[in-house]
Every structure is written in structure tokens, then in C-alpha cells.
Scaffold this active site. Structure first.
Site, mmCIF file in Angstrom:
data_model
loop_
_atom_site.group_PDB
_atom_site.id
_atom_site.type_symbol
_atom_site.label_atom_id
_atom_site.label_comp_id
_atom_site.label_asym_id
_atom_site.label_seq_id
_atom_site.Cartn_x
_atom_site.Cartn_y
_atom_site.Cartn_z
ATOM 1 N N SER A 185 1.266 -9.067 3.623
ATOM 2 C CA SER A 185 1.303 -7.837 2.558
ATOM 3 C C SER A 185 1.782 -6.734 3.619
ATOM 4 C CB SER A 185 -0.059 -7.606 2.025
ATOM 5 O OG SER A 185 -1.083 -7.481 2.705
ATOM 6 N N HIS A 186 2.166 -5.808 3.106
ATOM 7 C CA HIS A 186 2.592 -4.391 3.767
ATOM 8 C C HIS A 186 1.514 -3.958 4.520
ATOM 9 C CE1 HIS A 186 4.223 -0.562 4.438
ATOM 10 N NE2 HIS A 186 5.559 -1.159 4.333
#
Length: 233
Positions: A185-186
Site C-alpha cells: 500500500s502507498h
């Protein structure tokens, strides 16, 4: 003159961050309404025995759901149970795939200590270990980007999710706890780049943890430790 220019640039950046946060919030609200619609539709189909188990609707493609609503595809209705069974089994198989390595390319993450002091907390939360390291700090719960407090390395950010709009905050924080997301995920990627520990997929973290609460996070094992002597100020 340089000071005025700096203030203008800072104001421009802040407005862009605010806009990005607002766009993300609206997008998330739209997705939530879409999910609620699917859940309501699923309940109708469960009551009519078209579906047999809660969560079945999320194993169907959007086009298939549309065809079921239109009620013109009898073949799909007959095959529905098998389609869902197959996709559920595929999900179970995919869950057994070896996890993504911590490092694909770039700088080697810090070496793990030979011995890690055992945790003896009064309460712990478990999540996905996303960025290695340990940090102790005060919790700051942020559910959106509309009101951003002062953040420094003594702050452990607790957020519902992360995307590019959160980047300016993560670079200043001492650690990250997120309710959603995984190693790719970012927020997890940024945390590794910034060298701060991060734990993802800690369910209900923004409601369980409180502002000012002191916690220790272990980004190597995905553990959040809360002790009785680490209560909110």
C-alpha cells in the site's frame, strides 16, 4: 521578498494538499455508498435463496450482478453457486502464496536485531508488519485531511487508510498505524522510504486508540503495544 515568496509557495502547496484530501474523501464516500448498495442487494438475494452465504456477492463481477438484476440470464442463475464456489477456492489458494519480499529493489532495510525484547503489554493490537523498526510515541488519530495538527517524530499517526495525500504527514511522523492496507500500500511504501516503522491492517485502530495515548509499535512483527502506564495524557 524571498519570505513572501516562501509564504505564497507554502499556501499553494497547502491548498493542493487540502484539495487532494477532499477528492480522496469524496471518492471514499462514493465507494462506501456503492458497497452499501451491494450489501443491501445481497440481503435481498439471500432472502430469495439466490445466494447462500454472506459475502457471496463480492465474488461476482459487476457485469454479472447487472445481468442478475435484469433477470434475463437463466444460465448464469443456474451456474451461480459453482461460480462463487470456484472463486472462493481461488481466493483460498491465493492466500497460501508466499508473501511479497520486503525488498524488491532499492536500499536494504535495517538488519533485524539478534534478540528483540519480548513485549509484555496489558493490551496489544495485531496488524501486518509493513516497515521494520520500533517507535514509542503519542497517538494522533486522523480520519481525514481536513484538520491537520502539528506532527513531529514523537507522534504515531493512526489513520483509516493511506494514499498520496498523506505523504506530507508521514515524512514528519515517528510511525504509522493504518486500519487498511498491506505491504504494497502507498503508506507502507512511503514508510519504508522514510525509514519509519509502520503497521497496516489494524482493524478499528482509529476507534480503539485515542489521541495522546502512548504506544510502542513494532513494525517488524506488526504489533502495537498499549500498557496501563502508557495512558492518554
Amino acid at each position: 521578498r524571498q519570505e513572501r515568496q516562501g509564504k505564497r509557495n507554502k499556501g499553494f502547496v497547502q491548498r493542493r494538499v487540502d484539495l487532494k484530501g477532499r477528492v480522496t474523501e469524496v471518492y471514499s464516500q462514493l465507494l462506501a455508498h456503492l458497497r452499501w448498495s451491494f450489501v443491501a442487494l445481497e440481503q435481498i438475494w439471500l432472502n430469495s435463496s439466490l445466494l447462500s452465504e454472506t459475502g457471496d456477492i463480492f465474488f461476482l463481477e459487476f457485469a454479472e450482478i447487472r445481468r442478475l438484476i435484469e433477470g434475463i440470464d437463466t444460465d448464469l442463475v443456474e451456474q451461480l453457486a459453482e461460480i462463487i464456489k470456484l472463486r472462493r477456492s481461488q481466493l483460498a489458494e491465493h492466500a497460501q502464496i508466499n508473501p511479497v519480499p520486503m525488498l524488491v529493489y532499492g536500499n536494504t532495510p535495517p538488519a533485524l536485531p539478534l534478540r528483540i525484547a519480548p513485549l509484555s503489554p496489558d493490551h496489544t493490537l495485531q496488524g501486518i508488519a509493513a516497515s521494520p523498526g520500533q517507535a514509542v510515541g503519542r497517538v494522533r488519530v486522523l480520519r481525514n485531511l481536513q484538520s491537520i495538527p502539528e506532527i513531529d517524530k514523537e507522534i504515531i499517526l493512526v489513520v483509516p487508510y493511506t494514499d498520496s495525500g498523506w505523504a506530507p504527514l508521514l515524512v514528519r511522523a515517528g510511525g504509522l498505524i493504518s486500519e487498511a492496507g498491506g505491504r504494497l500500500s502507498h503508506g507502507a511504501i512511503l514508510a519504508r522510504e522514510y525509514g519509519i516503522p509502520a503497521i497496516m491492517d489494524v482493524r478499528n485502530a482509529t476507534w480503539i486508540l485515542q489521541d495522546g495515548q502512548k504506544v510502542r509499535i513494532d513494525g517488524t512483527r506488526g504489533i502495537v503495544e498499549i500498557s496501563n502506564d502508557l495512558r492518554p495524557e
